[in-house]
Design a protein around this motif. Sequence first.
Motif, PDB file in Angstrom:
ATOM      1  N   ASP A  58       0.895  -1.160  -0.119  1.00 27.67           N
ATOM      2  CA  ASP A  58       0.076   0.005   0.015  1.00 27.67           C
ATOM      3  C   ASP A  58       0.885   1.272  -0.011  1.00 27.67           C
ATOM      4  O   ASP A  58       0.464   2.141  -0.575  1.00 27.67           O
ATOM      5  CB  ASP A  58      -1.021  -0.101   1.296  1.00 27.67           C
ATOM      6  CG  ASP A  58      -2.031  -0.967   1.096  1.00 27.67           C
ATOM      7  OD1 ASP A  58      -2.312  -1.572  -0.016  1.00 27.67           O
ATOM      8  OD2 ASP A  58      -2.626  -1.440   2.280  1.00 27.67           O
ATOM      9  N   ARG A  59       1.983   1.189   0.881  1.00 30.28           N
ATOM     10  CA  ARG A  59       2.888   2.414   0.629  1.00 30.28           C
ATOM     11  C   ARG A  59       3.488   2.672  -0.662  1.00 30.28           C
ATOM     12  O   ARG A  59       3.428   3.728  -1.076  1.00 30.28           O
ATOM     13  CB  ARG A  59       4.042   2.078   1.793  1.00 30.28           C
ATOM     14  CG  ARG A  59       4.672   3.292   1.717  1.00 30.28           C
ATOM     15  CD  ARG A  59       5.975   3.114   3.118  1.00 30.28           C
ATOM     16  NE  ARG A  59       6.576   4.367   3.584  1.00 30.28           N
ATOM     17  CZ  ARG A  59       7.401   4.653   4.388  1.00 30.28           C
ATOM     18  NH1 ARG A  59       7.840   3.586   5.215  1.00 30.28           N
ATOM     19  NH2 ARG A  59       7.934   5.825   4.507  1.00 30.28           N
ATOM     20  N   TYR A  60       3.819   1.680  -1.534  1.00 26.96           N
ATOM     21  CA  TYR A  60       4.353   1.991  -2.866  1.00 26.96           C
ATOM     22  C   TYR A  60       3.294   2.301  -3.685  1.00 26.96           C
ATOM     23  O   TYR A  60       3.533   3.155  -4.657  1.00 26.96           O
ATOM     24  CB  TYR A  60       5.091   0.574  -3.243  1.00 26.96           C
ATOM     25  CG  TYR A  60       6.614   0.592  -2.905  1.00 26.96           C
ATOM     26  CD1 TYR A  60       7.369   0.874  -3.672  1.00 26.96           C
ATOM     27  CD2 TYR A  60       6.940   0.195  -1.585  1.00 26.96           C
ATOM     28  CE1 TYR A  60       8.816   0.926  -3.536  1.00 26.96           C
ATOM     29  CE2 TYR A  60       8.339   0.206  -1.237  1.00 26.96           C
ATOM     30  CZ  TYR A  60       9.077   0.464  -2.288  1.00 26.96           C
ATOM     31  OH  TYR A  60      10.543   0.702  -1.792  1.00 26.96           O
ATOM     32  N   VAL A  61       1.992   1.901  -3.361  1.00 23.60           N
ATOM     33  CA  VAL A  61       0.749   2.463  -4.274  1.00 23.60           C
ATOM     34  C   VAL A  61       0.875   4.004  -3.986  1.00 23.60           C
ATOM     35  O   VAL A  61       0.500   4.812  -4.941  1.00 23.60           O
ATOM     36  CB  VAL A  61      -0.327   1.764  -4.021  1.00 23.60           C
ATOM     37  CG1 VAL A  61      -1.712   2.497  -4.489  1.00 23.60           C
ATOM     38  CG2 VAL A  61      -0.625   0.314  -4.391  1.00 23.60           C
ATOM     39  N   ASN A  62       1.007   4.500  -2.552  1.00 28.95           N
ATOM     40  CA  ASN A  62       0.747   5.461  -2.608  1.00 28.95           C
ATOM     41  C   ASN A  62       1.869   6.483  -3.021  1.00 28.95           C
ATOM     42  O   ASN A  62       1.775   7.687  -3.536  1.00 28.95           O
ATOM     43  CB  ASN A  62       0.813   6.003  -0.947  1.00 28.95           C
ATOM     44  CG  ASN A  62      -0.577   5.491  -0.092  1.00 28.95           C
ATOM     45  OD1 ASN A  62      -1.507   5.350  -0.913  1.00 28.95           O
ATOM     46  ND2 ASN A  62      -0.471   4.911   1.227  1.00 28.95           N
ATOM     47  N   PHE A  63       3.068   5.737  -3.160  1.00 30.25           N
ATOM     48  CA  PHE A  63       4.412   6.513  -3.796  1.00 30.25           C
ATOM     49  C   PHE A  63       3.876   6.801  -5.068  1.00 30.25           C
ATOM     50  O   PHE A  63       4.013   7.962  -5.917  1.00 30.25           O
ATOM     51  CB  PHE A  63       5.543   5.834  -3.835  1.00 30.25           C
ATOM     52  CG  PHE A  63       6.149   5.696  -2.491  1.00 30.25           C
ATOM     53  CD1 PHE A  63       5.740   6.375  -1.359  1.00 30.25           C
ATOM     54  CD2 PHE A  63       7.264   4.508  -1.992  1.00 30.25           C
ATOM     55  CE1 PHE A  63       6.236   6.465  -0.240  1.00 30.25           C
ATOM     56  CE2 PHE A  63       7.719   4.409  -0.866  1.00 30.25           C
ATOM     57  CZ  PHE A  63       7.307   5.355   0.293  1.00 30.25           C
ATOM     58  N   THR A  64       3.216   5.699  -5.732  1.00 27.68           N
ATOM     59  CA  THR A  64       2.923   5.975  -7.317  1.00 27.68           C
ATOM     60  C   THR A  64       1.865   7.056  -7.382  1.00 27.68           C
ATOM     61  O   THR A  64       1.911   7.670  -8.491  1.00 27.68           O
ATOM     62  CB  THR A  64       2.427   4.650  -7.728  1.00 27.68           C
ATOM     63  OG1 THR A  64       3.421   3.367  -7.362  1.00 27.68           O
ATOM     64  CG2 THR A  64       2.053   4.655  -9.401  1.00 27.68           C
ATOM     65  N   GLN A  65       0.863   6.910  -6.456  1.00 30.86           N
ATOM     66  CA  GLN A  65      -0.315   7.951  -6.597  1.00 30.86           C
ATOM     67  C   GLN A  65       0.316   9.343  -6.493  1.00 30.86           C
ATOM     68  O   GLN A  65       0.013  10.187  -7.178  1.00 30.86           O
ATOM     69  CB  GLN A  65      -1.109   7.935  -5.420  1.00 30.86           C
ATOM     70  CG  GLN A  65      -2.341   8.791  -5.297  1.00 30.86           C
ATOM     71  CD  GLN A  65      -3.359   8.302  -6.263  1.00 30.86           C
ATOM     72  OE1 GLN A  65      -3.743   7.310  -6.596  1.00 30.86           O
ATOM     73  NE2 GLN A  65      -3.752   9.273  -7.236  1.00 30.86           N
TER      74      GLN A  65
END
Length: 270
Positions: A58-65
Amino acid sequence: IMDFLKLLLSIEGDGLMTERLQEVLLNPSHGFASVIISEKSRPSLCRANDISKSFLGDRYVNFTQDLIVIPGILDVLNKLAEVDPKVKFVRGFLRLKPGYALTENEDSAVRNTVCVVEGAGVADVNGQYNFHDLKHDAGFYLRKGEYLGKPAKFTLYKCSLSNGGFQWFISITPEDKEPGTKLDTDFYYAPAKPADKLPPVTWMRISNNISRDPAPKVLQFRPDLPPNNPTMPFAAVVSESNTAIVGGDSSDSEKESSMMVVDDTVDDSF
């Protein structure tokens, strides 16, 4: 690191934005997409995931976001997603529209889900409900039918309560009105969380003189997807199917949680 990546991806005029984003997303060892896919399929045994099994992914999804706010990046990401299944997979976890609360996956699920109400003691409530709109960032589903021999607009939706919180309702709503007021004829309800996008399976009856036991179940189907979803990249990670249950605005609503009761079909004699 994120500030450096944003600066790097913001460079204009050299024609290398696509190549830079590919490296950021698809580097085999530390690319954002590589990490997200790995974590979504098999969460790593690391301290970060002690908080939640999905924490690192989820943290890497947020980075991509955070990257898609850079001018031009979303267009490049969309073009990459057309040719690279890994990028397409990761794009599904992103909120692509400014100010829109649903990710691409959530939006697709909400809009394409068909809800089937079955087993209700009020038989007129049973049947297929199709997507109509969004309410409180969740699906609002509609079915035209009859109640007591008269045409009726049956509604299934998430509603904010005047005394706080949310609940799902199955109701009849007047033809020219939105659901969520005392003008509704309410039959069944279910608890809701603020983040719910789709209704739950298990429901309870309303404490009034028209709701009847048993309370229904609400099954959800995705007719837009083939059985077992074999054409979707990383389908085992997403775990969606057209035969699987995929479930679980009116802020001045007049409904109150005090009008509900716990389903009295439960045996409390112990």
